[in-house]
Motif scaffolding. Structure first.
Motif, short mmCIF file in Angstrom:
data_model
loop_
_atom_site.label_atom_id
_atom_site.label_comp_id
_atom_site.label_asym_id
_atom_site.label_seq_id
_atom_site.Cartn_x
_atom_site.Cartn_y
_atom_site.Cartn_z
N ARG A 238 8.48 -3.15 -8.24
CA ARG A 238 9.42 -3.24 -7.11
C ARG A 238 9.66 -1.86 -6.48
O ARG A 238 9.93 -1.76 -5.29
CB ARG A 238 10.75 -3.82 -7.59
N ASP A 239 9.57 -0.83 -7.30
CA ASP A 239 9.84 0.52 -6.83
C ASP A 239 8.53 1.16 -6.37
O ASP A 239 7.67 1.47 -7.20
CB ASP A 239 10.46 1.34 -7.95
N PRO A 240 8.34 1.39 -5.08
CA PRO A 240 7.07 1.97 -4.60
C PRO A 240 6.82 3.37 -5.11
O PRO A 240 5.66 3.82 -5.12
CB PRO A 240 7.22 1.94 -3.08
N ASN A 241 7.87 4.07 -5.55
CA ASN A 241 7.68 5.43 -6.07
C ASN A 241 6.95 5.44 -7.40
O ASN A 241 6.48 6.50 -7.84
CB ASN A 241 9.03 6.13 -6.20
N ARG A 242 6.84 4.29 -8.05
CA ARG A 242 6.12 4.20 -9.32
C ARG A 242 4.66 3.78 -9.13
O ARG A 242 3.89 3.78 -10.09
CB ARG A 242 6.80 3.18 -10.23
N ALA A 243 4.28 3.44 -7.92
CA ALA A 243 2.97 2.81 -7.68
C ALA A 243 1.84 3.83 -7.59
O ALA A 243 2.00 4.91 -7.02
CB ALA A 243 3.02 1.98 -6.40
N HIS A 244 0.70 3.44 -8.16
CA HIS A 244 -0.54 4.19 -7.98
C HIS A 244 -1.29 3.70 -6.74
O HIS A 244 -2.03 4.45 -6.11
CB HIS A 244 -1.45 4.04 -9.20
N LEU A 245 -1.11 2.41 -6.43
CA LEU A 245 -1.80 1.78 -5.30
C LEU A 245 -0.82 0.93 -4.50
O LEU A 245 0.15 0.40 -5.05
CB LEU A 245 -2.96 0.91 -5.79
N PHE A 246 -1.13 0.77 -3.21
CA PHE A 246 -0.28 -0.01 -2.31
C PHE A 246 -1.15 -1.08 -1.65
O PHE A 246 -2.15 -0.77 -1.00
CB PHE A 246 0.34 0.90 -1.24
N TYR A 247 -0.75 -2.34 -1.83
CA TYR A 247 -1.54 -3.48 -1.35
C TYR A 247 -1.03 -3.93 0.01
O TYR A 247 0.17 -4.18 0.19
CB TYR A 247 -1.44 -4.61 -2.38
N LEU A 248 -1.96 -4.05 0.96
CA LEU A 248 -1.66 -4.56 2.30
C LEU A 248 -2.00 -6.05 2.31
O LEU A 248 -3.16 -6.43 2.44
CB LEU A 248 -2.51 -3.81 3.34
N PRO A 249 -1.00 -6.93 2.18
CA PRO A 249 -1.26 -8.35 1.87
C PRO A 249 -1.49 -9.22 3.10
O PRO A 249 -0.78 -10.20 3.32
CB PRO A 249 0.00 -8.77 1.13
N TYR A 250 -2.49 -8.87 3.92
CA TYR A 250 -2.82 -9.74 5.05
C TYR A 250 -4.17 -10.40 4.80
O TYR A 250 -5.00 -9.91 4.03
CB TYR A 250 -2.81 -8.96 6.37
N SER A 251 -4.38 -11.51 5.47
CA SER A 251 -5.59 -12.31 5.27
C SER A 251 -6.52 -12.14 6.47
O SER A 251 -6.14 -12.43 7.61
CB SER A 251 -5.23 -13.79 5.10
N SER A 252 -7.74 -11.70 6.22
CA SER A 252 -8.72 -11.57 7.31
C SER A 252 -9.08 -12.94 7.88
O SER A 252 -9.33 -13.08 9.07
CB SER A 252 -9.97 -10.85 6.81
N ARG A 253 -9.08 -13.95 7.02
CA ARG A 253 -9.35 -15.31 7.49
C ARG A 253 -8.24 -15.80 8.43
O ARG A 253 -8.50 -16.40 9.47
CB ARG A 253 -9.49 -16.24 6.28
N GLN A 254 -6.98 -15.53 8.07
CA GLN A 254 -5.87 -15.94 8.91
C GLN A 254 -5.82 -15.14 10.21
O GLN A 254 -5.38 -15.66 11.25
CB GLN A 254 -4.55 -15.80 8.15
N LEU A 255 -6.26 -13.89 10.19
CA LEU A 255 -6.38 -13.13 11.43
C LEU A 255 -7.31 -13.85 12.40
O LEU A 255 -6.98 -14.03 13.58
CB LEU A 255 -6.94 -11.73 11.14
#
Length: 426
Positions: A238-255
């Motif tokens: 939940r805390d982004p300051n602990r993250a090593h990676l950040f996921y961009l959760p969009y769907s290319s199919r839905q685009l």
């Protein structure tokens, strides 16, 4: 390259390799993360604003469940997090600079006539080809370090040292050593991934383009990754300051499904939409700007996924891309940083493993098999030299009815030692 039917490693190895397969992309990404730089600007059509702004205007239940509360994240970050960009909150995406992309970047040539396969083929009707001119500067921008360091950076430095000095692995019953470049390094890397890796999932964006996985069909790989990653309690924080990676959760199919206008011969609206989404999160949060997007990643199985990054240099060059369309010739997929994602056709979301796998090797009587539409330059050559030339090589444009009466498309695949996947338009 053909897919080999005879797996060389024992069942135990398959079990080990399949555990938590949802984070396989993240593992590869973390191991090769680069810190890169630079970006242009383009406007956002007003019709796209609702998709971008939807859930993060208020404290909806959806954003709480997916990513948790971000209250206080900026104030607890190092001083760069308190820059003017981080306090903008919501930006006006409907105004901006007039885009001036090169037209050839987005042109979609007229599609081939769609074929309705009656042979159980896993190919969908042909879509328009969108290949444009490859970028003039496909090499990534390199940046020696992020703008400021975090505890997650220190963990990555520790992990790199541990992997470099991995203890020698020998006679591990779970791993078949010849399958790996260095089985000792793989094992230590995998152990550290399961122990340390943390991922933050952005909650911003409205359905159906965001947080709406497609779980069947040929694009199911990206959908299942999204579904399993967003629900994961071991890797997602939940805390982004602990993250090593950040996921961009969009769907290319839905685009493609929601923004592409049939007959328009352009994917520019999709690219503008993605660009404005990145502009929005880079203004609202400090995390993209810290590394110019190098610790962010997205997953796309649609053929158009790579091309929708062309309006944002940092997204195209720096972000880790997990793609089914991993084509080096386009200048978008970067070897050593990006990840090639297997494309898996799923028919039933409630039973995703049904029909997966083939017959025992001894029962695979066909040496090599291919059937599909004759688009691109490779497939017609394959058919010319191997179609109806050799009983062991079953090569077709589409399966004749006289053949499908005895054995359909899926049964051919399950009965073949190799299933050839020749390049089409992609």
């Amino acid at each position: 390259m053909p897919h080999h039917a005879n797996s060389p490693h024992p069942p135990a190895a398959r079990s080990f390799l399949s555990r938590r397969r949802v984070v396989a992309v993240c593992a590869a990404a973390a191991a090769f993360a680069l810190f890169l730089a630079a970006a242009p600007v383009a406007e956002d059509p007003s019709r796209q604003r609702a998709y971008l702004m939807g859930p993060f205007r208020g404290g909806s239940r959806e954003e709480t469940v997916v990513a948790g509360s971000l209250a206080g994240a900026s104030s607890s970050s190092p001083s760069p997090a308190e820059s003017p960009l981080s306090c903008l909150g919501e930006i006006n995406l409907s105004g901006g600079i007039e885009p001036t992309p090169a037209p050839s970047m987005f042109l979609v040539p007229s599609p081939s006539p769609a074929e309705n396969f009656d042979d159980g083929s896993m190919e969908e009707p042909e879509r328009p080809e969108i290949k444009g001119n490859p970028p003039k500067d496909p090499a990534p921008f390199l940046q020696e370090a992020p703008l400021w360091s975090t505890a997650a950076d220190e963990e990555l430095i520790y992990a790199k040292k541990e992997i470099t000095n991995a203890p020698l692995t020998s006679d591990d019953p779970d791993l078949y050593a010849p399958l790996f470049r260095n089985v000792s390094i793989f094992k230590r890397s995998y152990e550290l991934m399961e122990k340390l890796l943390k991922v933050f999932v952005y909650h911003d964006g409205a359905k159906p383009i965001f947080h709406s996985p497609e779980l069947k069909g040929i694009y199911a790989s990206e959908g299942w990754f999204m579904k399993l990653m967003e629900a994961n309690q071991n890797f997602v924080v939940r805390d982004p300051n602990r993250a090593h990676l950040f996921y961009l959760p969009y769907s290319s199919r839905q685009l493609e499904h929601n923004l592409y206008v049939p007959g328009s011969n352009t994917i520019e609206p999709l690219s503008i939409f993605v660009k404005n989404y990145i502009d929005m999160i880079s203004a609202k949060y400090p995390y993209w700007n810290r590394t110019k997007g190098a610790d962010h990643f997205f997953v796309a199985c649609h053929d158009w996924g790579p091309y929708t990054t062309k309006l944002h240099d940092e997204l195209r060059k720096n972000t880790i891309k997990a793609l089914c369309n991993a084509d080096l010739s386009e200048g978008i997929f970067i070897r050593g940083k990006d990840v090639s994602l297997p494309e898996t056709f799923l028919r039933a979301p409630r039973r995703p493993l049904r029909d997966i796998g083939g017959r025992p090797v001894a029962q695979r009587t066909i040496l090599a098999f291919f059937a599909g539409q004759m688009h691109g330059r490779v497939r017609p050559v394959l058919l010319k030299y191997w179609g109806d030339k050799d009983a062991d090589m079953r090569i077709y444009s589409r399966l004749p009815h006289r053949i499908t009466r005895r054995r359909n498309y899926v049964q051919h695949m399950k009965s073949s030692k190799y299933c050839i996947c020749p390049m089409g338009y992609e």
